[in-house]
Design a protein around this motif. Structure first.
Motif, mmCIF file in Angstrom:
data_model
loop_
_atom_site.group_PDB
_atom_site.id
_atom_site.type_symbol
_atom_site.label_atom_id
_atom_site.label_comp_id
_atom_site.label_asym_id
_atom_site.label_seq_id
_atom_site.Cartn_x
_atom_site.Cartn_y
_atom_site.Cartn_z
ATOM 1 N N ILE A 165 0.859 -1.185 0.000
ATOM 2 C CA ILE A 165 0.000 0.000 0.000
ATOM 3 C C ILE A 165 0.893 1.233 0.000
ATOM 4 C CG2 ILE A 165 -1.683 1.330 1.316
ATOM 5 C CD1 ILE A 165 -2.747 -1.320 2.389
ATOM 6 N N ASP A 166 0.752 2.052 -1.034
ATOM 7 C CA ASP A 166 1.535 3.281 -1.140
ATOM 8 C C ASP A 166 0.639 4.471 -0.822
ATOM 9 O OD1 ASP A 166 4.040 2.159 -1.937
ATOM 10 O OD2 ASP A 166 3.184 1.801 -3.924
ATOM 11 N N LEU A 167 0.808 5.021 0.360
ATOM 12 C CA LEU A 167 0.044 6.195 0.770
ATOM 13 C C LEU A 167 0.861 7.452 0.494
ATOM 14 C CD1 LEU A 167 -1.571 5.378 4.242
ATOM 15 C CD2 LEU A 167 -2.779 6.153 2.208
ATOM 16 N N ALA A 173 -3.825 11.661 4.262
ATOM 17 C CA ALA A 173 -3.953 10.780 3.099
ATOM 18 C C ALA A 173 -4.634 9.484 3.529
ATOM 19 C CB ALA A 173 -2.593 10.500 2.493
ATOM 20 N N ARG A 174 -5.567 9.002 2.693
ATOM 21 C CA ARG A 174 -6.408 7.885 3.089
ATOM 22 C C ARG A 174 -6.409 6.785 2.037
ATOM 23 N NH1 ARG A 174 -10.957 7.344 6.500
ATOM 24 N NH2 ARG A 174 -12.448 5.750 5.844
ATOM 25 N N TRP A 175 -6.376 5.541 2.497
ATOM 26 C CA TRP A 175 -6.548 4.364 1.631
ATOM 27 C C TRP A 175 -7.707 3.548 2.178
ATOM 28 C CZ3 TRP A 175 -6.627 -0.765 2.976
ATOM 29 C CH2 TRP A 175 -6.599 -1.696 1.925
ATOM 30 N N GLN A 176 -8.554 3.061 1.270
ATOM 31 C CA GLN A 176 -9.673 2.218 1.678
ATOM 32 C C GLN A 176 -9.713 0.983 0.797
ATOM 33 O OE1 GLN A 176 -13.288 4.373 2.228
ATOM 34 N NE2 GLN A 176 -14.164 2.786 3.524
ATOM 35 N N SER A 184 -9.755 0.757 6.515
ATOM 36 C CA SER A 184 -9.159 1.997 6.026
ATOM 37 C C SER A 184 -7.848 2.270 6.747
ATOM 38 C CB SER A 184 -10.111 3.183 6.228
ATOM 39 O OG SER A 184 -10.350 3.393 7.614
ATOM 40 N N ILE A 185 -6.976 3.013 6.066
ATOM 41 C CA ILE A 185 -5.695 3.429 6.637
ATOM 42 C C ILE A 185 -5.529 4.911 6.354
ATOM 43 C CG2 ILE A 185 -3.188 3.090 6.639
ATOM 44 C CD1 ILE A 185 -3.696 0.281 5.512
ATOM 45 N N VAL A 186 -5.223 5.697 7.387
ATOM 46 C CA VAL A 186 -5.101 7.144 7.248
ATOM 47 C C VAL A 186 -3.783 7.593 7.856
ATOM 48 C CG1 VAL A 186 -6.119 9.388 7.818
ATOM 49 C CG2 VAL A 186 -7.606 7.426 7.365
ATOM 50 N N ARG A 187 -3.085 8.458 7.152
ATOM 51 C CA ARG A 187 -1.856 9.027 7.723
ATOM 52 C C ARG A 187 -2.227 10.075 8.768
ATOM 53 N NH1 ARG A 187 3.125 7.800 5.781
ATOM 54 N NH2 ARG A 187 3.340 7.063 3.628
ATOM 55 N N VAL A 194 0.388 6.234 11.149
ATOM 56 C CA VAL A 194 -0.893 5.934 10.517
ATOM 57 C C VAL A 194 -1.889 5.427 11.548
ATOM 58 C CG1 VAL A 194 0.022 5.404 8.208
ATOM 59 C CG2 VAL A 194 -0.145 3.583 9.945
#
Length: 322
Positions: A165-167, A173-176, A184-187, A194
């Protein structure tokens, strides 16, 4: 202006400059939940001196809180704060994997790195990475090895079901997940911090931090310029554990759990290393593994009438202690 006055003013200027340089070296954190906490969101805080690299903002209190001071905290070498609120240490061994939590539908292992001094009978250890198994998925969070530490360089490594996963290195910055929208992953900062959340299961804060020269000198770690032993400081919050949960940390969330650590000791140590040892990071094969079994059922609030419950890491869910 007299020479004495000039000297005093110069000293004040130097002290102020030193204070600012120290403050700038500490992490700055914010509350990101604008909807629930508009009174606090957007304000920036420095991490306290006691945890200058790893803290978060308690949005309700609107102040920075050390990640390692809350139930579910795992930090330092490694210090745990159990679900019962009791602090203890579990040293494990360097270059080995140990089960932090094992339940019927959630399993968490940690990889320990470390170093042993010439006069030591055990390893100094830190958590370098964690692996989570849940809903047929695999989530990895780790700290990359680095020599000289730079807060502006991201040393986090994250993968989900084998895919990196490249955030973007941007705060917020958010990945879902497309296969599991609840994940979900949020910086929480631009680099090295994170928050990972699987709705209804867990919420985790993960910060990559180094062993500083001062820490090495104070604790006699013997850390050299070749490796600053970058590691994770973690905060766990769980939403649906069964009363059969086990693991170094997991067992402390069981109803009726009585800690076996010697509370009169300066540094209470959790033993039983052989029970928590895993063959590899993603292997749920420790002796106390519960993963994949039919559990005893989720502990309902009616069953917890005798415990004191309060929010741990900001967000939904409860951390309860007896």
């Amino acid at each position: 202006m007299s020479p004495t006055t000039r000297s005093a003013l110069c000293l004040m200027v130097v002290c102020a400059a030193l204070f600012l340089s120290v403050a700038e070296a500490r992490r700055k954190v914010k509350c990101h939940n604008k909807k629930a906490y508009p009174h606090c969101a957007g304000y920036q805080f420095y991490c306290p001196d006691s945890c200058e690299h790893s803290c978060y903002v308690d949005c309700e209190l609107c102040r920075p809180v050390c990640s390692c001071d809350k139930p579910g905290g795992v930090c330092q070498d490694p210090k745990f704060v159990g679900g019962d609120g009791i602090t203890f240490y579990f040293h494990g061994k360097k270059d080995r994997d140990f089960c932090l939590l094992s339940d019927s539908d959630l399993h968490i292992n940690a990889h320990f790195i470390g170093k042993r001094g010439p006069t030591m009978s055990r390893d100094f250890t830190w958590v370098q990475s964690v692996a989570l198994l849940f809903d047929d998925h695999r989530l990895y969070v780790g700290a990359q090895k680095t020599a000289a530490w730079d807060n502006d360089v991201d040393r986090l490594e994250i993968s989900y079901d084998g895919q990196t996963i490249d955030l973007p290195a941007t705060e917020g910055a958010r990945w879902q997940s497309s296969t599991l929208p609840a994940l979900s992953i949020v910086r929480s900062l631009g680099t090295n911090a994170v928050t990972l959340e699987a709705e209804g299961k867990f919420k985790i804060t993960a910060n990559v931090v180094p062993i500083t020269e001062q820490e090495s000198r104070v604790h006699n770690y013997g850390i050299t310029a070749e490796d600053c032993f970058a590691h994770l400081e973690l905060g766990f919050k769980f939403y649906s554990l069964t009363d059969d949960v086990h693991g170094v940390l997991g067992q402390t969330y069981r109803e009726g759990y009585v800690s076996r650590v010697k509370m009169s000791a300066n540094n209470p140590i959790m033993g039983g290393e052989h029970k928590f040892s895993a063959s590899e990071l993603f292997a749920p094969d420790c002796a106390v593994s519960r993963f994949g079994r039919a559990g005893s059922g989720i502990a309902m609030m009616s069953e917890l009438s005798s415990v004191n419950c309060a929010s741990g890491i900001a967000g939904r869910g409860l951390v309860c202690k007896k």
